[in-house]
Design a protein around this motif. Structure first.
Motif, PDB file in Angstrom:
ATOM      1  N   VAL A 178       0.852  -1.184   0.000  1.00  0.00           N
ATOM      2  CA  VAL A 178       0.000   0.000   0.000  1.00  0.00           C
ATOM      3  C   VAL A 178       0.890   1.238   0.000  1.00  0.00           C
ATOM      4  CG1 VAL A 178      -1.708   1.290   1.321  1.00  0.00           C
ATOM      5  CG2 VAL A 178      -1.885  -1.190   1.170  1.00  0.00           C
ATOM      6  N   LYS A 179       0.540   2.225  -0.800  1.00  0.00           N
ATOM      7  CA  LYS A 179       1.383   3.410  -0.954  1.00  0.00           C
ATOM      8  C   LYS A 179       0.923   4.586  -0.099  1.00  0.00           C
ATOM      9  CE  LYS A 179       3.879   1.253  -3.922  1.00  0.00           C
ATOM     10  NZ  LYS A 179       5.191   0.708  -3.461  1.00  0.00           N
ATOM     11  N   ILE A 180      -0.364   4.658   0.184  1.00  0.00           N
ATOM     12  CA  ILE A 180      -0.915   5.727   1.030  1.00  0.00           C
ATOM     13  C   ILE A 180      -1.774   5.071   2.093  1.00  0.00           C
ATOM     14  CG2 ILE A 180      -2.301   7.829   1.108  1.00  0.00           C
ATOM     15  CD1 ILE A 180      -1.806   8.098  -1.931  1.00  0.00           C
ATOM     16  N   VAL A 181      -1.519   5.386   3.359  1.00  0.00           N
ATOM     17  CA  VAL A 181      -2.275   4.782   4.456  1.00  0.00           C
ATOM     18  C   VAL A 181      -2.915   5.886   5.296  1.00  0.00           C
ATOM     19  CG1 VAL A 181      -2.218   3.275   6.469  1.00  0.00           C
ATOM     20  CG2 VAL A 181      -0.681   2.838   4.534  1.00  0.00           C
ATOM     21  N   ASN A 182      -4.223   5.806   5.450  1.00  0.00           N
ATOM     22  CA  ASN A 182      -4.961   6.762   6.268  1.00  0.00           C
ATOM     23  C   ASN A 182      -5.250   6.169   7.642  1.00  0.00           C
ATOM     24  OD1 ASN A 182      -6.891   9.379   6.118  1.00  0.00           O
ATOM     25  ND2 ASN A 182      -7.888   7.748   7.297  1.00  0.00           N
ATOM     26  N   LEU A 183      -4.970   6.958   8.683  1.00  0.00           N
ATOM     27  CA  LEU A 183      -5.263   6.543  10.059  1.00  0.00           C
ATOM     28  C   LEU A 183      -6.028   7.661  10.755  1.00  0.00           C
ATOM     29  CD1 LEU A 183      -1.958   5.752   9.434  1.00  0.00           C
ATOM     30  CD2 LEU A 183      -2.486   4.296  11.401  1.00  0.00           C
ATOM     31  N   SER A 184      -7.320   7.499  10.876  1.00  0.00           N
ATOM     32  CA  SER A 184      -8.146   8.484  11.583  1.00  0.00           C
ATOM     33  C   SER A 184      -8.302   8.033  13.022  1.00  0.00           C
ATOM     34  CB  SER A 184      -9.500   8.635  10.889  1.00  0.00           C
ATOM     35  OG  SER A 184      -9.336   9.167   9.593  1.00  0.00           O
ATOM     36  N   LEU A 185      -7.177   7.997  13.722  1.00  0.00           N
ATOM     37  CA  LEU A 185      -7.135   7.432  15.067  1.00  0.00           C
ATOM     38  C   LEU A 185      -6.402   8.384  16.002  1.00  0.00           C
ATOM     39  CD1 LEU A 185      -5.845   3.936  13.943  1.00  0.00           C
ATOM     40  CD2 LEU A 185      -8.216   4.495  14.505  1.00  0.00           C
ATOM     41  N   SER A 186      -6.702   8.294  17.285  1.00  0.00           N
ATOM     42  CA  SER A 186      -5.955   9.047  18.287  1.00  0.00           C
ATOM     43  C   SER A 186      -6.118   8.337  19.617  1.00  0.00           C
ATOM     44  CB  SER A 186      -6.470  10.495  18.396  1.00  0.00           C
ATOM     45  OG  SER A 186      -7.797  10.525  18.874  1.00  0.00           O
ATOM     46  N   GLY A 187      -5.304   8.736  20.563  1.00  0.00           N
ATOM     47  CA  GLY A 187      -5.372   8.101  21.877  1.00  0.00           C
ATOM     48  C   GLY A 187      -6.581   8.519  22.682  1.00  0.00           C
ATOM     49  N   SER A 188      -7.199   9.646  22.288  1.00  0.00           N
ATOM     50  CA  SER A 188      -8.320  10.166  23.064  1.00  0.00           C
ATOM     51  C   SER A 188      -9.094  11.161  22.234  1.00  0.00           C
ATOM     52  CB  SER A 188      -7.807  10.847  24.337  1.00  0.00           C
ATOM     53  OG  SER A 188      -8.806  11.647  24.932  1.00  0.00           O
ATOM     54  N   ASN A 189     -10.410  11.243  22.445  1.00  0.00           N
ATOM     55  CA  ASN A 189     -11.236  12.280  21.836  1.00  0.00           C
ATOM     56  C   ASN A 189     -11.700  13.292  22.870  1.00  0.00           C
ATOM     57  OD1 ASN A 189     -11.289  11.864  19.059  1.00  0.00           O
ATOM     58  ND2 ASN A 189     -12.808  10.246  19.207  1.00  0.00           N
ATOM     59  N   VAL A 190     -11.053  13.299  24.041  1.00  0.00           N
ATOM     60  CA  VAL A 190     -11.398  14.238  25.090  1.00  0.00           C
ATOM     61  C   VAL A 190     -10.989  15.641  24.669  1.00  0.00           C
ATOM     62  CG1 VAL A 190     -10.960  14.915  27.486  1.00  0.00           C
ATOM     63  CG2 VAL A 190     -11.163  12.493  26.883  1.00  0.00           C
ATOM     64  N   CYS A 191     -11.890  16.610  24.817  1.00  0.00           N
ATOM     65  CA  CYS A 191     -11.588  17.985  24.460  1.00  0.00           C
ATOM     66  C   CYS A 191     -10.830  18.629  25.620  1.00  0.00           C
ATOM     67  CB  CYS A 191     -12.881  18.734  24.177  1.00  0.00           C
ATOM     68  SG  CYS A 191     -12.664  20.193  23.138  1.00  0.00           S
ATOM     69  N   ALA A 192      -9.505  18.459  25.597  1.00  0.00           N
ATOM     70  CA  ALA A 192      -8.668  18.929  26.697  1.00  0.00           C
ATOM     71  C   ALA A 192      -7.226  18.991  26.223  1.00  0.00           C
ATOM     72  CB  ALA A 192      -8.781  17.982  27.890  1.00  0.00           C
ATOM     73  N   PRO A 193      -6.384  19.802  26.879  1.00  0.00           N
ATOM     74  CA  PRO A 193      -4.969  19.826  26.521  1.00  0.00           C
ATOM     75  C   PRO A 193      -4.362  18.430  26.536  1.00  0.00           C
ATOM     76  CG  PRO A 193      -5.478  21.599  28.044  1.00  0.00           C
ATOM     77  CD  PRO A 193      -6.715  20.746  27.959  1.00  0.00           C
ATOM     78  N   ALA A 194      -3.561  18.144  25.513  1.00  0.00           N
ATOM     79  CA  ALA A 194      -2.923  16.833  25.351  1.00  0.00           C
ATOM     80  C   ALA A 194      -3.935  15.695  25.239  1.00  0.00           C
ATOM     81  CB  ALA A 194      -1.946  16.558  26.487  1.00  0.00           C
ATOM     82  N   GLY A 195      -5.182  16.049  24.939  1.00  0.00           N
ATOM     83  CA  GLY A 195      -6.226  15.030  24.821  1.00  0.00           C
ATOM     84  C   GLY A 195      -6.523  14.335  26.128  1.00  0.00           C
ATOM     85  N   GLY A 196      -6.120  14.942  27.236  1.00  0.00           N
ATOM     86  CA  GLY A 196      -6.363  14.345  28.536  1.00  0.00           C
ATOM     87  C   GLY A 196      -5.388  13.247  28.892  1.00  0.00           C
ATOM     88  N   LEU A 197      -4.368  13.021  28.044  1.00  0.00           N
ATOM     89  CA  LEU A 197      -3.398  11.954  28.286  1.00  0.00           C
ATOM     90  C   LEU A 197      -2.160  12.498  29.004  1.00  0.00           C
ATOM     91  CD1 LEU A 197      -3.430  10.085  24.851  1.00  0.00           C
ATOM     92  CD2 LEU A 197      -4.816   9.618  26.873  1.00  0.00           C
ATOM     93  N   THR A 198      -1.549  11.663  29.802  1.00  0.00           N
ATOM     94  CA  THR A 198      -0.294  12.037  30.439  1.00  0.00           C
ATOM     95  C   THR A 198       0.849  11.938  29.433  1.00  0.00           C
ATOM     96  OG1 THR A 198       0.278   9.796  31.132  1.00  0.00           O
ATOM     97  CG2 THR A 198      -1.140  11.082  32.623  1.00  0.00           C
ATOM     98  N   ALA A 199       1.982  12.515  29.769  1.00  0.00           N
ATOM     99  CA  ALA A 199       3.145  12.435  28.889  1.00  0.00           C
ATOM    100  C   ALA A 199       3.562  10.989  28.659  1.00  0.00           C
ATOM    101  CB  ALA A 199       4.300  13.242  29.488  1.00  0.00           C
ATOM    102  N   ALA A 200       3.484  10.182  29.694  1.00  0.00           N
ATOM    103  CA  ALA A 200       3.850   8.770  29.564  1.00  0.00           C
ATOM    104  C   ALA A 200       2.894   8.037  28.638  1.00  0.00           C
ATOM    105  CB  ALA A 200       3.877   8.106  30.940  1.00  0.00           C
ATOM    106  N   GLN A 201       1.603   8.336  28.741  1.00  0.00           N
ATOM    107  CA  GLN A 201       0.619   7.694  27.872  1.00  0.00           C
ATOM    108  C   GLN A 201       0.839   8.104  26.417  1.00  0.00           C
ATOM    109  OE1 GLN A 201      -2.843   9.145  30.017  1.00  0.00           O
ATOM    110  NE2 GLN A 201      -3.367   7.056  30.677  1.00  0.00           N
TER     111      GLN A 201
END
Length: 275
Positions: free
Chosen positions: A143-166
Motif C-alpha cells: 500500500v502506498k498511502i495509508v490513512n489513520l483516523s485514530l488518536s489516543g483520546s477524543n477528550v476535548c482537553a490539553p494533550a487530549g487528557g493523556l499524560t506524557a507517559a501515555q
C-alpha cells in the motif's frame, strides 16, 4: 484584442446523491458539494478520477466492506479483532470519502472514483499494538498511502487528557509502524487525522510525530464551510493541512444491517477523520 482562452468542462459524476448530497449538507442543502468544490475536486477529475493502480489503505475501526459504494474498489480486507458494528462502521465513512465508487449512478462519489482500497480493521476495541501490526501489514501489501483516523483520546482537553507517559507509549507504536516501512525500503505516505481535542497539536499523539517523520507523514485538521477551523479540531504547528471536515456525507452502515449495506446507508459526519 482579448485573450482567447481554452475552455474546459469539469467532470461530473452521475451518482444519485451528487450534486445535491455528496459532500454537502443534506439537512438544509444550503451549499451543494461544498467540500469537493472547496478543494476543487471537479477540476481535478478532468485530469484523473483515480485508478486501480492507486493503492490506498485505511486503518480504522469496523468496516462495512460490502457497502454498494465501496465493494467494487476493495482489493484487500484484514481484521485483527471482532466488531459488533456499534460505531456504525466508522471506517466505512472514511473509506467512502477517499474512494467511494463514482459514476455508478448510485450514492456518493469519493475523491477517487476508482482505486485499489485495502481496509485494515481494528474491530470494536483495537489497541495501539494492533494499529502497529496493521501498519506493518499495509506495508507488506505494498500500500502506498495509508490513512489513520485514530488518536489516543477524543477528550476535548490539553494533550487530549493523556499524560506524557501515555502519549509516549502511543507514539512508540505508531513510530515503529512507520519505521517498518523505512526498514523494508517501502515508500509509504502516512496520513493521520489531527484529532478532535480542541487542543494545540504540539502535545497530541500521534500528531506530534510529524516532526520525526516530516517527509512521509501528513496530519489533517478539519475546517468548516466558511474556511474557519472546526471547533473541536486540533491546531498548531504539527497540523500540516486543513480540509473540509464538517457535515460530510459518506458511506455508512447502521449496526442492524451488518457488513452488507444497500440503498440509503449514508450519513453526515464531522471531525478530523472526515477531513
Amino acid at each position: 484584442a482579448s485573450p482567447n482562452y481554452i475552455v474546459v468542462s469539469a467532470a461530473t459524476p452521475n451518482d444519485s446523491l451528487y450534486p445535491d448530497g455528496s459532500w454537502s449538507s443534506t439537512v438544509t442543502n444550503e451549499v451543494s458539494n461544498w467540500g469537493q468544490k472547496y478543494i476543487k475536486a471537479p477540476a481535478a477529475w478532468d485530469i484523473t478520477t483515480g485508478s486501480v493502480n492507486t493503492k490506498i489503505g485505511v486503518i480504522d475501526r469496523d468496516f462495512a466492506d460490502e457497502h454498494i459504494d465501496i465493494i467494487n474498489n476493495i482489493a484487500h480486507v484484514e481484521q485483527v479483532g471482532p466488531d459488533d458494528g456499534s460505531t456504525g462502521y466508522h471506517g466505512s465513512h472514511v473509506a467512502g470519502i477517499i474512494c467511494g465508487q463514482g459514476n455508478n449512478r448510485f450514492g456518493i462519489a469519493g475523491i477517487n472514483w476508482r482505486c485499489s482500497l485495502s481496509t485494515f480493521s481494528l474491530g470494536t476495541n483495537g489497541s495501539a499494538a494492533d494499529v502497529e501490526y496493521l501498519m506493518t501489514r499495509a506495508v507488506d501489501n505494498d500500500v502506498k498511502i495509508v490513512n489513520l483516523s485514530l488518536s489516543g483520546s477524543n477528550v476535548c482537553a490539553p494533550a487530549g487528557g493523556l499524560t506524557a507517559a501515555q502519549r509516549k507509549s502511543s507514539d512508540d507504536f505508531y513510530a515503529r509502524g512507520m519505521r517498518y516501512a523505512t526498514l523494508n525500503k517501502k515508500d509509504v505516505l502516512w496520513v493521520f487525522a489531527a484529532g478532535n481535542n480542541c487542543a494545540d497539536s504540539k502535545d497530541i499523539s500521534p500528531t506530534e510525530l510529524v516532526k520525526t517523520f516530516p517527509d512521509n507523514m501528513i496530519t489533517g485538521g478539519a475546517i468548516n464551510q466558511d474556511g474557519t477551523k472546526r471547533a473541536d479540531s486540533n491546531y498548531g504547528e504539527n497540523v500540516t493541512v486543513g480540509a473540509p471536515g464538517d457535515r460530510i456525507l459518506s458511506t455508512y452502515c447502521w449496526p442492524t444491517f451488518g457488513r452488507k449495506c444497500l440503498a440509503g446507508n449514508y450519513v453526515e459526519s464531522g471531525a478530523t477523520s472526515a477531513a
